[in-house]
Motif scaffolding. Sequence first.
Motif, PDB file in Angstrom:
ATOM      1  N   PHE A   1     -31.011 -26.816 -90.800  1.00 20.00           N
ATOM      2  CA  PHE A   1     -29.722 -27.465 -91.029  1.00 20.00           C
ATOM      3  C   PHE A   1     -28.823 -26.441 -91.711  1.00 20.00           C
ATOM      4  O   PHE A   1     -29.172 -25.892 -92.751  1.00 20.00           O
ATOM      5  CB  PHE A   1     -29.876 -28.699 -91.920  1.00 20.00           C
ATOM      6  CG  PHE A   1     -30.764 -29.748 -91.318  1.00 20.00           C
ATOM      7  CD1 PHE A   1     -30.238 -30.677 -90.443  1.00 20.00           C
ATOM      8  CD2 PHE A   1     -32.110 -29.798 -91.627  1.00 20.00           C
ATOM      9  CE1 PHE A   1     -31.051 -31.651 -89.878  1.00 20.00           C
ATOM     10  CE2 PHE A   1     -32.936 -30.761 -91.073  1.00 20.00           C
ATOM     11  CZ  PHE A   1     -32.396 -31.699 -90.193  1.00 20.00           C
ATOM     12  N   ARG A   2     -27.669 -26.186 -91.121  1.00 20.62           N
ATOM     13  CA  ARG A   2     -26.751 -25.184 -91.651  1.00 20.62           C
ATOM     14  C   ARG A   2     -25.359 -25.800 -91.749  1.00 20.62           C
ATOM     15  O   ARG A   2     -24.869 -26.379 -90.792  1.00 20.62           O
ATOM     16  CB  ARG A   2     -26.736 -23.979 -90.710  1.00 20.62           C
ATOM     17  CG  ARG A   2     -25.960 -22.808 -91.176  1.00 20.62           C
ATOM     18  CD  ARG A   2     -25.964 -21.687 -90.129  1.00 20.62           C
ATOM     19  NE  ARG A   2     -27.261 -21.411 -89.568  1.00 20.62           N
ATOM     20  CZ  ARG A   2     -28.052 -20.411 -89.943  1.00 20.62           C
ATOM     21  NH1 ARG A   2     -27.666 -19.598 -90.878  1.00 20.62           N
ATOM     22  NH2 ARG A   2     -29.222 -20.235 -89.371  1.00 20.62           N
ATOM     23  N   SER A   3     -24.753 -25.685 -92.928  1.00 19.06           N
ATOM     24  CA  SER A   3     -23.406 -26.213 -93.131  1.00 19.06           C
ATOM     25  C   SER A   3     -22.593 -25.216 -93.948  1.00 19.06           C
ATOM     26  O   SER A   3     -23.126 -24.525 -94.812  1.00 19.06           O
ATOM     27  CB  SER A   3     -23.430 -27.540 -93.885  1.00 19.06           C
ATOM     28  OG  SER A   3     -24.015 -28.537 -93.093  1.00 19.06           O
ATOM     29  N   THR A   4     -21.297 -25.181 -93.679  1.00 21.56           N
ATOM     30  CA  THR A   4     -20.377 -24.352 -94.448  1.00 21.56           C
ATOM     31  C   THR A   4     -19.446 -25.283 -95.205  1.00 21.56           C
ATOM     32  O   THR A   4     -18.895 -26.224 -94.628  1.00 21.56           O
ATOM     33  CB  THR A   4     -19.571 -23.422 -93.524  1.00 21.56           C
ATOM     34  OG1 THR A   4     -20.499 -22.613 -92.788  1.00 21.56           O
ATOM     35  CG2 THR A   4     -18.640 -22.523 -94.321  1.00 21.56           C
ATOM     36  N   TYR A   5     -19.286 -25.024 -96.480  1.00 25.56           N
ATOM     37  CA  TYR A   5     -18.457 -25.855 -97.336  1.00 25.56           C
ATOM     38  C   TYR A   5     -17.297 -25.044 -97.890  1.00 25.56           C
ATOM     39  O   TYR A   5     -17.499 -23.965 -98.441  1.00 25.56           O
ATOM     40  CB  TYR A   5     -19.272 -26.421 -98.508  1.00 25.56           C
ATOM     41  CG  TYR A   5     -20.403 -27.297 -98.041  1.00 25.56           C
ATOM     42  CD1 TYR A   5     -20.190 -28.638 -97.797  1.00 25.56           C
ATOM     43  CD2 TYR A   5     -21.675 -26.777 -97.831  1.00 25.56           C
ATOM     44  CE1 TYR A   5     -21.221 -29.459 -97.365  1.00 25.56           C
ATOM     45  CE2 TYR A   5     -22.711 -27.584 -97.392  1.00 25.56           C
ATOM     46  CZ  TYR A   5     -22.482 -28.924 -97.161  1.00 25.56           C
ATOM     47  OH  TYR A   5     -23.499 -29.717 -96.718  1.00 25.56           O
ATOM     48  N   GLN A   6     -16.113 -25.591 -97.754  1.00 27.80           N
ATOM     49  CA  GLN A   6     -14.935 -24.957 -98.329  1.00 27.80           C
ATOM     50  C   GLN A   6     -14.868 -25.345 -99.803  1.00 27.80           C
ATOM     51  O   GLN A   6     -15.004 -26.515-100.152  1.00 27.80           O
ATOM     52  CB  GLN A   6     -13.669 -25.406 -97.618  1.00 27.80           C
ATOM     53  CG  GLN A   6     -12.424 -24.765 -98.168  1.00 27.80           C
ATOM     54  CD  GLN A   6     -11.181 -25.204 -97.413  1.00 27.80           C
ATOM     55  OE1 GLN A   6     -11.261 -25.936 -96.438  1.00 27.80           O
ATOM     56  NE2 GLN A   6     -10.050 -24.753 -97.873  1.00 27.80           N
ATOM     57  N   LEU A   7     -14.662 -24.347-100.651  1.00 28.81           N
ATOM     58  CA  LEU A   7     -14.579 -24.602-102.084  1.00 28.81           C
ATOM     59  C   LEU A   7     -13.160 -24.984-102.458  1.00 28.81           C
ATOM     60  O   LEU A   7     -12.196 -24.434-101.932  1.00 28.81           O
ATOM     61  CB  LEU A   7     -15.013 -23.366-102.870  1.00 28.81           C
ATOM     62  CG  LEU A   7     -16.436 -22.888-102.572  1.00 28.81           C
ATOM     63  CD1 LEU A   7     -16.721 -21.621-103.334  1.00 28.81           C
ATOM     64  CD2 LEU A   7     -17.445 -23.959-102.906  1.00 28.81           C
ATOM     65  N   ARG A   8     -13.033 -25.887-103.388  1.00 28.44           N
ATOM     66  CA  ARG A   8     -11.709 -26.325-103.823  1.00 28.44           C
ATOM     67  C   ARG A   8     -11.101 -25.290-104.758  1.00 28.44           C
ATOM     68  O   ARG A   8     -11.790 -24.601-105.490  1.00 28.44           O
ATOM     69  CB  ARG A   8     -11.823 -27.654-104.543  1.00 28.44           C
ATOM     70  CG  ARG A   8     -12.376 -28.738-103.633  1.00 28.44           C
ATOM     71  CD  ARG A   8     -12.399 -30.023-104.346  1.00 28.44           C
ATOM     72  NE  ARG A   8     -11.041 -30.556-104.261  1.00 28.44           N
ATOM     73  CZ  ARG A   8     -10.741 -31.814-104.456  1.00 28.44           C
ATOM     74  NH1 ARG A   8     -11.687 -32.659-104.773  1.00 28.44           N
ATOM     75  NH2 ARG A   8      -9.518 -32.230-104.352  1.00 28.44           N
ATOM     76  N   SER A   9      -9.814 -25.239-104.737  1.00 29.06           N
ATOM     77  CA  SER A   9      -9.086 -24.322-105.615  1.00 29.06           C
ATOM     78  C   SER A   9      -9.301 -24.721-107.069  1.00 29.06           C
ATOM     79  O   SER A   9      -9.344 -25.899-107.407  1.00 29.06           O
ATOM     80  CB  SER A   9      -7.598 -24.375-105.283  1.00 29.06           C
ATOM     81  OG  SER A   9      -6.865 -23.692-106.267  1.00 29.06           O
TER      82      SER A   9
END
Length: 70
Positions: free
Chosen positions: A53-61
């Motif tokens: 399982f591979r996911s990319t998460y955008q980090l919040r500013s």
Amino acid sequence: PISVAADAWPRIHAVEICLEMEGSESQPDTGATQYVNCANQTVARGSRLRMVFRSTYQLRSQGRPSIPPP
């Protein structure tokens, strides 16, 4: 693990998380069955069930101005 210098954190916008799971019971070997693991290597499945399982998460500013790359 990958270490990141403290001054580099403002330039990090996303992280990729990869989870490689392996079953506990042996399964009949199906021959040349392969999969791509978390290191992006194509490897033999062997005699166990495996899932990646591979996911990319955008980090919040964090409200800090971004530092332009060097």
